[in-house]
Design an enzyme around this catalytic site. Structure first.
Site, PDB file in Angstrom:
ATOM      1  N   HIS A 283       0.777  -0.983   0.303  1.00  0.00           N
ATOM      2  CA  HIS A 283       0.252  -0.537   0.121  1.00  0.00           C
ATOM      3  C   HIS A 283       1.138   0.746   0.589  1.00  0.00           C
ATOM      4  CE1 HIS A 283      -3.082   2.698   1.255  1.00  0.00           C
ATOM      5  NE2 HIS A 283      -3.635   1.952   1.000  1.00  0.00           N
ATOM      6  N   ARG A 299      -6.693  10.103  -1.003  1.00  0.00           N
ATOM      7  CA  ARG A 299      -6.005  10.637  -1.868  1.00  0.00           C
ATOM      8  C   ARG A 299      -7.512  10.724  -2.520  1.00  0.00           C
ATOM      9  NH1 ARG A 299      -2.883   6.690  -4.011  1.00  0.00           N
ATOM     10  NH2 ARG A 299      -3.304   5.728  -1.650  1.00  0.00           N
ATOM     11  N   ARG A 320      -2.144   0.700  -6.857  1.00  0.00           N
ATOM     12  CA  ARG A 320      -0.984   0.695  -6.085  1.00  0.00           C
ATOM     13  C   ARG A 320       0.522   0.863  -6.002  1.00  0.00           C
ATOM     14  NH1 ARG A 320      -5.420  -2.068  -1.818  1.00  0.00           N
ATOM     15  NH2 ARG A 320      -6.291   0.319  -1.241  1.00  0.00           N
ATOM     16  N   HIS A 422       0.533  -5.247   2.260  1.00  0.00           N
ATOM     17  CA  HIS A 422      -0.569  -5.429   2.525  1.00  0.00           C
ATOM     18  C   HIS A 422      -1.463  -6.267   1.815  1.00  0.00           C
ATOM     19  CE1 HIS A 422      -3.662  -2.770   3.421  1.00  0.00           C
ATOM     20  NE2 HIS A 422      -4.583  -2.564   1.720  1.00  0.00           N
ATOM     21  N   HIS A 423      -1.423  -6.698   1.662  1.00  0.00           N
ATOM     22  CA  HIS A 423      -1.948  -8.021   0.088  1.00  0.00           C
ATOM     23  C   HIS A 423      -1.706  -8.628  -0.531  1.00  0.00           C
ATOM     24  CE1 HIS A 423      -6.821  -9.123  -0.322  1.00  0.00           C
ATOM     25  NE2 HIS A 423      -5.800  -9.779  -1.306  1.00  0.00           N
ATOM     26  N   ARG A 462      -4.133  -6.173  -6.647  1.00  0.00           N
ATOM     27  CA  ARG A 462      -5.495  -5.590  -6.137  1.00  0.00           C
ATOM     28  C   ARG A 462      -5.449  -3.936  -6.643  1.00  0.00           C
ATOM     29  NH1 ARG A 462      -8.233  -4.575  -1.604  1.00  0.00           N
ATOM     30  NH2 ARG A 462      -6.170  -4.597  -0.003  1.00  0.00           N
TER      31      ARG A 462
HETATM   32  O1  MEZ Z   1      -8.886  -2.339  -0.250  1.00  0.00           O
HETATM   33  C1  MEZ Z   1      -8.066  -1.979   0.445  1.00  0.00           C
HETATM   34  O2  MEZ Z   1      -6.713  -2.533   0.613  1.00  0.00           O
HETATM   35  C2  MEZ Z   1      -8.463  -0.261   1.212  1.00  0.00           C
HETATM   36  C3  MEZ Z   1      -9.604  -0.168   0.571  1.00  0.00           C
HETATM   37  C4  MEZ Z   1      -7.235   0.138   1.673  1.00  0.00           C
HETATM   38  C5  MEZ Z   1      -7.359   1.879   1.768  1.00  0.00           C
HETATM   39  O3  MEZ Z   1      -7.116   2.462   0.847  1.00  0.00           O
HETATM   40  O4  MEZ Z   1      -8.013   2.098   2.486  1.00  0.00           O
END
Ligand code: MEZ
Length: 600
Positions: A283, A299, A320, A422-423, A462
């Site tokens: 992220h 943002r 991202r 992040h993911h 994602r």
């Molecule tokens: O889906 C996400 O990871 C998300 C919505 C994150 C965010 O920036 O709030």
């Protein structure tokens, strides 16, 4: 750049569940321990859901709503929520009633197109189609079950406003987890906290037949017909991240401590196929020291990014991967997320960052520049140019299309940020029924999976807002199909596991030696100050009450009960923090210490 290590803290909560095996199963291999009140006994259920994050809780709720009668959730952490509780942004959905009311022209096809493009076409197109097709129904389901997705906004990689958020732009995760907890309570679904699933058992025919689990009382088996694997990803497991993507060595993470990839390991043991496992997302806007993620909505609602030279360097609403890469190419691999009063007023989530003390603020651009150590003239030029682009609707430098605000209304705000893990997009392979597939493409009978433990939905990257869509859409499908599978395989049986929450206040086990009275103290938590009231009776701390706080619902309760009980038991503030609620735990400890400093 300062990168932080992932710290995993020991469990220290007293909030545990007492289990009652209403129906004894075939054999008892539970461990006897004379010092413990409960013994791990073997149990049985129709469906075992592993993981009480958003995917697992969606699955359990939907399974029961579809008629399943004997469903249990196992959760290794002391509280429900997984990574879902940390989600701020919202849920992507196309063709919703809200979009129609607001005149937003969206379509399932456009959501599919954006998701595939964002994922660099590595996504499984069939899964993406289902994600988009069922997304609007997911939003309806959440709202109908007491949730609040009542606003829609813009996010990176989306062609139109598609992310559905709670009123006032509040964080989506706490709202969702509260909704799940309340519904699971109403539906009498037991959630066994601090209970780890260690192995999924299959019979000679390869069909799921049980789960080996363990908790503080020992190991036990739950015989079952179906398992929904919803253990989340592995973004909290630095070793596993680096194994699959060595270039992420030393990166911080936005993940909770329980996101360690256990489900992937268990499924692999059964021969499950893994897909896209090396696809791990950072992220872009995470505060480097506290690992607080500034939601992309900041943002989306108008903020820009500037570097140490006071200049913009990217279209802030690109995906991202692109924005993260752009930040890493700047001096010291950092950036500032910059916004004005209008953006702050439009997004409740920002209050948490301000309360956490990670946002600089000033009445003028030059004043803000001075605070963040950036050249004032350069920053003023950047802001003036951006206001011009916003007015004309054309970002001549970076081609940003959605520019909600000119960013000219004082005060001005800035937060330091850098990318963090992040993911994890990869995981076990599923089909559109959420059945887990083996290398040869055949399904493992009785094994379903949903959420971040699976791979294929998001491809190489994602889109923000698609994680919540994923957990809700595929969680519900997993619940529905597990319920059907159970019926086809001899269910439904009567509920056999019940849970009684131990909400009793602990008793002092040592002499405190304090002066009787009621004392107050304050500590700094995740959302700002936490004030406690401490009651001392007979020389001992007997009650600790949280009087005022802005901590995250669903997280603070674990810390409140766990840390307070431990302080009462030991009559000391030198106690361990509750995993997943570190800042709140520390705040309670500090507040109690301050309260009792004059009571000795
Ligand atoms: O889906 C996400 O990871 C998300 C919505 C994150 C965010 O920036 O709030």
């Amino acid at each position: 750049m300062k990168r932080l290590k992932v710290v995993s803290l020991a469990l220290a909560t007293l909030v545990t569940a007492t289990l009652f095996a209403g129906c004894a199963s075939t054999k008892d291999n539970g461990t006897q321990n004379e010092n413990q009140a409960t013994v791990a006994e073997n149990k049985s259920a129709d469906i075992v859901v592993i993981g009480a994050g958003g995917a697992g809780m969606s699955a359990a709720m939907q399974a029961v709503q579809n008629g399943a009668t004997n469903v249990v959730i196992l959760e290794k952490m002391p509280q429900t929520g997984g990574n879902t509780i940390r989600t701020t942004g919202g849920m992507n959905a196309a063709e919703t009633e809200l979009q129609a009311t607001e005149g937003i022209e969206d379509s399932v096809e456009l959501m599919v197109e954006d998701t595939m493009k964002g994922g660099k076409d590595l996504n499984d197109p069939e899964l993406v189609q289902v994600l988009a097709e069922k997304s609007a129904d997911g939003v309806r389901w959440i709202n109908e079950n007491g949730g609040d997705l009542s606003e829609v906004g813009m996010f990176g990689g989306a062609s139109v406003k598609r992310i559905h958020k709670p009123t006032g732009g509040a964080a989506v995760g706490p709202m969702l987890v509260q909704m799940f907890n309340e519904n699971l309570d109403k539906l009498n679904v037991p959630v066994l906290l601090e209970t780890t699933a260690d192995q999924i058992i299959v019979d000679e025919a390869g069909k799921v037949s049980g789960v080996k689990a363990s908790n503080k009382d020992g190991e036990f088996t739950i015989d079952c017909k179906a398992v929904v694997l919803a253990t989340g990803g592995f973004g909290g497991n630095a070793e596993m991240v680096v194994e699959y993507k060595p270039e992420l060595t030393g990166f911080g993470t936005t993940n909770h401590a329980g996101a360690t990839g256990d489900g992937i390991t268990m499924a692999k043991e059964l021969g499950a196929q893994l897909v896209d496992i090396e696809q791990i997302q950072t992220h872009p806007t995470v505060h480097p020291e506290t690992q607080t993620m500034y939601t992309e909505a900041v943002r989306g609602n108008g903020a820009i990014l500037v570097n140490k030279e006071g200049k913009r360097f990217v279209n802030e609403l690109l995906t991202r991967d692109v924005v993260s890469e752009a930040i890493l190419a700047q001096t010291d691999e950092i950036s500032y997320i910059l916004f004005d009063q209008n953006v702050r007023d439009g997004l409740k989530a920002i209050e948490k960052y301000i309360a956490a003390g990670i946002i600089y603020e000033a009445d003028t651009i030059e004043g803000l520049a001075e605070q963040i150590g950036v050249d004032g003239t350069a920053l003023k030029e950047t802001m003036d140019a951006y206001a011009g682009y916003q007015a004309s609707g054309t970002d001549a430098e970076f081609g940003r299309e959605s520019m909600e605000e000119p960013l000219t209304n004082a005060k001005f705000y800035a937060g330091l940020c850098t990318p963090a893990i992040h993911h994890t997009m990869g995981g076990v392979k599923i089909n559109t029924n959420t059945e887990v597939l083996k290398e040869d493409g055949s399904a493992i009978p009785g094994l379903f999976a949903a959420g971040e433990v699976t791979g294929g939905v998001h491809g190489a990257n994602r889109l923000g807002g698609n994680a919540v869509a994923d957990i809700v859409v595929f969680g519900r499908i997993a619940g529905e199909n597990a319920a059907k599978y159970v019926v086809a395989n001899g269910g439904n049986t009567e509920a056999t596991i019940t849970v009684e929450k131990n909400t009793e206040i602990a008793k002092p086990e040592v002499d405190g030696g304090y002066k009787d009275g009621v004392y107050t103290g304050t500590g700094k938590g995740n959302g700002g100050d936490v004030t406690v009231e401490v009651t001392v009776e007979g020389g001992n701390i007997v009650k600790i009450e949280l009087k005022d706080h802005k901590e995250t619902p669903g997280i603070f309760e674990g810390a409140e009960t766990g840390v307070s009980n431990e302080i009462i038991r030991t009559q000391s503030t030198d106690v361990e923090v509750v995993t997943g609620a570190t800042l709140t735990s520390e705040a309670i400890k500090t507040a109690v210490a301050e309260a009792i400093k004059d009571a000795k």
